[in-house]
Design a protein around this motif. Structure first.
Motif, short mmCIF file in Angstrom:
data_model
loop_
_atom_site.label_atom_id
_atom_site.label_comp_id
_atom_site.label_asym_id
_atom_site.label_seq_id
_atom_site.Cartn_x
_atom_site.Cartn_y
_atom_site.Cartn_z
N LEU A 214 0.85 -1.31 -0.05
CA LEU A 214 -0.01 -0.01 -0.06
C LEU A 214 0.84 1.24 0.00
CD1 LEU A 214 -3.21 0.78 0.02
CD2 LEU A 214 -2.84 0.82 2.39
N PRO A 215 1.48 1.82 -1.22
CA PRO A 215 2.43 2.68 -1.30
C PRO A 215 1.43 4.00 -1.12
CG PRO A 215 2.05 1.95 -3.47
CD PRO A 215 1.59 0.87 -2.43
N ARG A 216 2.17 5.17 -0.61
CA ARG A 216 1.74 6.44 -0.44
C ARG A 216 2.15 7.35 -1.61
NH1 ARG A 216 2.50 8.34 5.19
NH2 ARG A 216 4.46 7.02 4.97
N VAL A 217 1.50 8.31 -2.13
CA VAL A 217 1.97 8.86 -3.00
C VAL A 217 1.80 10.60 -2.46
CG1 VAL A 217 1.22 7.82 -5.12
CG2 VAL A 217 -0.39 9.28 -4.51
N GLU A 218 2.85 11.34 -3.08
CA GLU A 218 2.79 12.77 -2.57
C GLU A 218 2.65 12.82 -1.01
OE1 GLU A 218 0.17 15.14 -4.85
OE2 GLU A 218 1.38 14.94 -6.48
N VAL A 219 3.53 12.44 -0.47
CA VAL A 219 3.68 12.25 0.97
C VAL A 219 4.43 13.56 1.37
CG1 VAL A 219 4.75 11.21 3.28
CG2 VAL A 219 3.92 9.88 1.15
N HIS A 220 3.52 14.40 2.38
CA HIS A 220 3.95 15.81 2.75
C HIS A 220 4.78 15.93 3.92
CE1 HIS A 220 1.04 18.28 0.03
NE2 HIS A 220 0.66 16.90 -0.06
N ASN A 221 5.91 16.72 3.75
CA ASN A 221 6.36 17.09 5.03
C ASN A 221 6.45 18.45 5.13
OD1 ASN A 221 8.87 17.69 3.68
ND2 ASN A 221 10.06 15.76 4.32
N ALA A 222 7.31 19.10 6.23
CA ALA A 222 7.39 20.53 6.26
C ALA A 222 8.17 21.22 5.13
CB ALA A 222 8.05 20.87 7.69
N GLN B 205 16.70 16.86 -4.44
CA GLN B 205 15.30 17.01 -3.61
C GLN B 205 15.18 15.99 -2.50
OE1 GLN B 205 13.06 17.06 -7.87
NE2 GLN B 205 11.61 17.32 -6.05
N LEU B 206 15.61 14.84 -2.58
CA LEU B 206 15.53 13.98 -1.50
C LEU B 206 16.50 14.25 -0.21
CD1 LEU B 206 16.25 10.18 -3.17
CD2 LEU B 206 13.93 11.26 -2.16
N LYS B 207 17.64 14.82 -0.69
CA LYS B 207 18.52 15.43 0.52
C LYS B 207 17.90 16.81 1.17
CE LYS B 207 22.83 13.91 -1.77
NZ LYS B 207 24.11 14.09 -2.54
N ALA B 208 17.84 17.62 0.33
CA ALA B 208 17.22 19.09 0.97
C ALA B 208 15.94 18.91 1.46
CB ALA B 208 17.05 19.83 -0.27
N ASN B 209 14.83 18.16 1.14
CA ASN B 209 13.48 17.97 1.86
C ASN B 209 13.56 16.64 2.81
OD1 ASN B 209 12.92 20.23 -0.06
ND2 ASN B 209 12.05 18.62 -1.55
N ARG B 210 14.44 16.26 2.93
CA ARG B 210 14.42 15.10 3.97
C ARG B 210 13.30 14.25 4.05
NH1 ARG B 210 17.80 16.16 8.06
NH2 ARG B 210 16.60 15.18 9.59
N TYR B 211 12.80 13.70 2.66
CA TYR B 211 12.11 12.93 2.57
C TYR B 211 12.20 11.47 3.46
CZ TYR B 211 10.54 15.76 -1.35
OH TYR B 211 10.05 16.75 -1.98
N GLY B 212 11.13 11.16 4.09
CA GLY B 212 11.40 9.78 4.90
C GLY B 212 11.99 9.84 6.23
N LYS B 213 12.60 11.02 6.57
CA LYS B 213 13.32 11.05 7.67
C LYS B 213 12.29 10.91 8.90
CE LYS B 213 17.44 11.80 6.53
NZ LYS B 213 18.66 10.87 6.91
N GLN B 214 11.12 11.05 8.71
CA GLN B 214 10.08 10.86 9.94
C GLN B 214 9.82 9.40 10.19
OE1 GLN B 214 9.37 11.91 6.99
NE2 GLN B 214 7.53 10.76 6.33
N SER B 215 10.44 8.39 9.33
CA SER B 215 10.18 7.08 9.66
C SER B 215 10.71 6.43 10.72
CB SER B 215 10.60 6.28 8.29
OG SER B 215 10.54 4.92 8.56
N THR B 216 9.95 5.24 11.39
CA THR B 216 10.28 4.88 12.57
C THR B 216 10.68 3.63 12.38
OG1 THR B 216 8.16 4.13 13.03
CG2 THR B 216 8.88 6.25 13.76
#
Length: 525
Positions: free
Chosen positions: A444-452, A490-501
């Motif tokens: 169940l992938p999620r698309v356009e996952v928002h962070n700050a 983009q991956l580095k600057a926007n820190r995508y996924g860093k909220q993952s546990t």
């Protein structure tokens, strides 16, 4: 001795005598049965329509004999009535209209025979004699219950001629009920959808359609409160077997099996009972897709799709808007809106009702989202297998394989898509197709996952891994390396996924080449 799970039991008396759990809906049943009602209810497969019909049959035929301890016991004071119960699902599987007509008329004879109806083959037709016999009955003296009225029709959605002929045969029977409705104490009918021109919806001027009535939104299916109250021992046992807390278990149950709304105000929602019962029966097997495997591929939808295509798979994740009136109106089969049919079949559910009279439709839960993705995946692949029997499963590769193995699986999957019908023309198309195919592979992938800082293209959790993908689309191969650099930045600057546990975060930028029709470059951050 703890009560047993009512798995696969559609006979109310048998359920009660066998010490099986009955989720008490008799307060609502009383509201329906107390008056001279003529009522229709539409619900998807595997929601307990047949058990409801059987419950009405027991109430009118045997009184309170099987209702000890239930809410209706202190409410019901009516007498006993002769009951005719018709299950039109028994009238499926006939190759010709002639065979259907013969089977239907024989079925009517057998069903009305215990009440005194006798057919004389030397006289007029079965329907004519049934009409005459019905006219002799006293006022409010007969109960008729019809289950799956539309089963013979949905079987012929792909054949206009046969559909119309079967519809005309059924219309003659419904016309008899209409002309003799004075003899009916109670009439109740179920189905999946509402077909006009069958005489039933136009014949009974006061036929109540309660399919979207908020009062009866929980008549079929289980609410969370009902699950906790009736299945507490099974919930405790399941939590122990899965080594999770009961609250975590309930959260997972809700994610997988809740969210069905049959309520024009969008205030109530229920779990699919078939899925809940199957899970509680063997919780160690996990949260499987029970509905789609058994009742989630209804004939009404599959036959309809023979002559009607699904929307573009790229639109899989988009919410749908539809007028409430389109969900609640009987239509000719060739005029049915696909989204309305998907809602009636259980693939879409009302999530919100807007002030302008429109409803927002979404997938009710993970189980249905996966089911729908499988339909879209079938449309994309056109008969080609999503996963090959000799190759590793996509989920297994993503759970433990190398990044290059995952990209290789993506490319093999993309190669299987019917490219002439569904070309990959931009970044969003690429992402949408992979989303559908991953869901079709039970993720169940999620698309356009928002962070700050922004929003990632696609994220999926599998096992102990959290994958983050940033897609780029190269019209020319000369653009590949620069686009790859943009994705990494983009991956580095926007820190995508860093909220993952989860234990392992894997962030990948990948570029799809239009010229090569595959992912030609990728790199992890």
């Amino acid at each position: 001795m703890p009560k047993l799970l009512p798995l696969g039991t559609s006979d109310f008396q048998a359920l009660r005598l066998n010490n099986e759990i009955y989720v008490d809906k008799t307060d609502l049943i009383f509201q329906l049965a107390k008056g001279r009602g003529k009522i229709f209810l539409a619900r998807p497969r595997r929601f307990g329509k047949s058990l409801l019909i059987s419950t009405f049959e027991s109430l009118f035929k045997s009184g309170l004999q099987n209702f000890r301890g239930l809410a209706i016991e202190d409410l019901w004071e009516d007498k006993l009535y002769p009951v005719v119960r018709l299950d039109f699902s028994k009238l499926k599987g006939y190759d010709s209209v002639e065979f259907f007509r013969e089977a239907f008329f024989n079925y009517l004879q057998e069903s009305f025979y215990p009440l005194g109806f006798r057919y004389d083959a030397s006289r007029t037709s079965v329907l004519a004699q049934l009409d005459s016999w019905t006219q002799t009955l006293e006022t409010s003296s007969l109960v008729i219950l019809i289950d799956e009225y539309d089963a013979p029709l949905t079987e012929r959605l792909h054949d206009d001629s046969q559909f119309n002929q079967v519809r005309d045969i059924l219309s003659q029977f419904f016309a008899i009920l209409k002309s003799n409705e004075g003899c009916l104490r109670f009439f109740f009918m179920t189905g999946i959808t509402k077909f006009s021109n069958t005489s039933i919806f136009s014949a009974f001027n006061n036929l109540q359609d309660i399919s979207m009535n908020p009062i009866f939104g929980t008549l079929l299916g289980y609410t969370q409160e009902e699950i906790i109250e009736n299945f507490s021992e099974y919930l405790t046992s399941a939590a122990q077997k899965l080594k999770v807390s009961e609250q975590d278990l309930l959260d997972q149950l809700k994610l997988h099996y809740d969210g069905f709304c049959f309520d024009s105000s969008a205030k109530t929602h229920v779990y699919c009972p078939w899925s809940v019962l199957n899970f509680l029966n063997y919780p160690e097997l996990g949260f499987q897709n029970y509905w789609y495997k058994s009742g989630g591929q209804p004939t009404v939808l599959l036959k309809f799709l023979v002559n009607h295509a699904l929307e573009k798979p790229v639109d899989y994740a988009e919410d749908k808007l539809i007028r409430l009136s389109d969900l609640n109106t009987a239509r000719q089969y060739d005029e049915i809106c696909l989204d309305a049919l998907l809602t009636q079949a259980g693939y879409l559910s009302i999530s919100e009702v807007l002030k302008n009279g429109y409803a927002v439709l979404t997938y009710p839960n993970k189980e249905v989202a996966v089911s729908m993705a499988q339909l879209y995946a079938d449309e994309l692949l056109k008969g080609r297998p999503l996963e090959h029997s000799r190759g590793p499963l996509i989920a297994d590769v993503m759970a433990s394989g190398r990044v290059e193995d995952v990209i290789d699986v993506f490319n093999k999957t993309v190669t299987s898509i019917d490219y002439s019908r569904y070309p990959i023309t931009d970044e969003s198309t690429c992402r949408a197709y992979l989303q559908v195919l991953l869901i079709g592979a039970a993720m169940l992938p999620r698309v356009e996952v928002h962070n700050a800082l922004g929003r990632s293209d696609l994220e999926v959790e599998i096992g102990t891994r959290h994958w983050v993908f940033e897609f780029k689309f190269a019209h020319r191969n000369s653009q590949v390396q620069s686009l790859l650099s943009q994705g990494l930045e983009q991956l580095k600057a926007n820190r995508y996924g860093k909220q993952s546990t989860l234990n392992e975060l894997i962030r990948v930028a990948l570029v799809f080449s239009e010229e090569d029709r595959k992912f030609t470059a990728w790199q992890c951050v």
